[in-house]
Scaffold this motif. Structure first.
Motif, short mmCIF file in Angstrom:
data_model
loop_
_atom_site.label_atom_id
_atom_site.label_comp_id
_atom_site.label_asym_id
_atom_site.label_seq_id
_atom_site.Cartn_x
_atom_site.Cartn_y
_atom_site.Cartn_z
N PHE A 42 -56.45 15.47 56.45
CA PHE A 42 -56.67 16.56 55.51
C PHE A 42 -57.75 17.44 56.11
O PHE A 42 -58.86 16.99 56.38
CB PHE A 42 -57.07 16.02 54.13
CG PHE A 42 -55.91 15.41 53.41
CD1 PHE A 42 -55.13 16.16 52.54
CD2 PHE A 42 -55.55 14.09 53.64
CE1 PHE A 42 -54.02 15.61 51.91
CE2 PHE A 42 -54.45 13.53 53.02
CZ PHE A 42 -53.69 14.29 52.15
N ILE A 43 -57.36 18.70 56.38
CA ILE A 43 -58.28 19.67 56.97
C ILE A 43 -58.13 20.97 56.19
O ILE A 43 -57.33 21.07 55.26
CB ILE A 43 -57.99 19.90 58.47
CG1 ILE A 43 -56.63 20.56 58.70
CG2 ILE A 43 -58.10 18.59 59.26
CD1 ILE A 43 -56.38 21.01 60.15
N CYS A 44 -58.91 21.96 56.57
CA CYS A 44 -58.75 23.31 56.01
C CYS A 44 -59.24 24.30 57.06
O CYS A 44 -59.65 23.91 58.15
CB CYS A 44 -59.49 23.45 54.69
SG CYS A 44 -61.29 23.46 54.86
N ASN A 45 -59.20 25.56 56.72
CA ASN A 45 -59.52 26.62 57.68
C ASN A 45 -60.99 27.01 57.70
O ASN A 45 -61.50 27.42 58.73
CB ASN A 45 -58.71 27.88 57.36
CG ASN A 45 -57.25 27.59 57.15
OD1 ASN A 45 -56.69 26.71 57.78
ND2 ASN A 45 -56.63 28.30 56.24
N PRO A 121 -62.98 17.11 57.27
CA PRO A 121 -61.74 16.37 57.52
C PRO A 121 -61.77 14.98 56.88
O PRO A 121 -62.82 14.40 56.67
CB PRO A 121 -61.71 16.26 59.05
CG PRO A 121 -63.16 16.20 59.43
CD PRO A 121 -63.88 17.10 58.44
N ASP A 122 -60.58 14.48 56.57
CA ASP A 122 -60.39 13.13 56.03
C ASP A 122 -59.17 12.56 56.75
O ASP A 122 -58.09 13.14 56.68
CB ASP A 122 -60.17 13.19 54.52
CG ASP A 122 -60.44 11.89 53.79
OD1 ASP A 122 -60.63 10.85 54.46
OD2 ASP A 122 -60.45 11.91 52.55
N PHE A 123 -59.35 11.46 57.49
CA PHE A 123 -58.31 10.92 58.36
C PHE A 123 -57.77 9.59 57.84
O PHE A 123 -58.55 8.70 57.49
CB PHE A 123 -58.86 10.69 59.78
CG PHE A 123 -59.35 11.94 60.44
CD1 PHE A 123 -58.46 12.82 61.04
CD2 PHE A 123 -60.70 12.25 60.44
CE1 PHE A 123 -58.91 13.98 61.65
CE2 PHE A 123 -61.16 13.41 61.04
CZ PHE A 123 -60.27 14.27 61.65
N PHE A 124 -56.44 9.47 57.83
CA PHE A 124 -55.74 8.26 57.42
C PHE A 124 -54.87 7.81 58.59
O PHE A 124 -54.00 8.56 59.04
CB PHE A 124 -54.83 8.55 56.22
CG PHE A 124 -55.57 8.97 54.98
CD1 PHE A 124 -55.75 8.08 53.94
CD2 PHE A 124 -56.09 10.25 54.85
CE1 PHE A 124 -56.42 8.46 52.79
CE2 PHE A 124 -56.77 10.64 53.70
CZ PHE A 124 -56.94 9.74 52.67
N GLY A 125 -55.10 6.60 59.09
CA GLY A 125 -54.35 6.08 60.23
C GLY A 125 -53.43 4.94 59.82
O GLY A 125 -53.90 3.92 59.31
#
Length: 184
Positions: A42-45, A121-125
């Motif tokens: 999950f990202i944004c500009n 950012p929020d990262f899911f692996g």
């Protein structure tokens, strides 16, 4: 103010949805998986945390693809309150940064809520079976310039997941700008 994502809920099954990408095509989130795993970011500009690390995200996505791990990014921010996070802004951000993965618009924020995304950012692996094995940071740089020897936490975790099916037990939470939720 910075938000801190919770750590991994090991074994949680990723949620699928079909969302609009910056190229005008619709993409299934889970169909972006490689044969050895998937990262959902999950990202944004506009977020300074994302902007500081976007080239390292691009590098890691390219390197992970070579290992059979897919990558997809989702923007769920409210574009009314944050116009630079609009769909058009996403298209510009993707082109400017050469994103080599689908960048998807979660227009109604439903997917971010299902994933319990907290920040950008929020990262899911996920492993090859689609089970969550990593929820953590890209690296320890936050908004600072990264030193050449900085450990690539997301990349290293995904390599371990690709090789063993399981993620590291020690994980460090991602820190970034909070998701910009619309008022209900």
């Amino acid at each position: 103010m910075a938000a801190i994502a919770p750590l991994c809920d090991f074994g949680w099954q990723g949620v699928d949805a079909t969302l609009l990408g910056v190229d005008g095509r619709r993409y299934s989130i889970l169909s972006q998986a490689g044969n050895r795993g998937l990262v959902v970011a999950f990202i944004c500009n506009h977020c300074p945390y994302v902007r500081a690390v976007i080239q390292r995200i691009v590098r890691d996505a390219r390197d992970l693809k070579q290992l059979g791990i897919g990558f997809v990014a989702i923007n769920a921010n409210d574009p009314i309150a944050y116009p630079s996070d609009s769909y058009d802004g996403m298209c510009t951000f993707s082109r400017k940064n050469g994103l080599p993965f689908p960048y998807l618009h979660d227009a109604d924020q439903s997917i971010a809520r299902l994933y319990n995304a907290v920040c950008t950012p929020d990262f899911f692996g996920f492993n090859a079976a689609g089970k969550l094995q990593y929820r953590g940071r890209l690296d320890g740089s936050r908004k600072q310039e990264a030193s050449a020897d900085l450990r690539r936490d997301l990349f290293e975790a995904m390599v371990e997941i690709a090789e063993t099916g399981s993620g590291p037990r020690e994980q460090f939470a991602s820190v970034g700008c909070s998701i910009k939720w619309r008022d209900k």
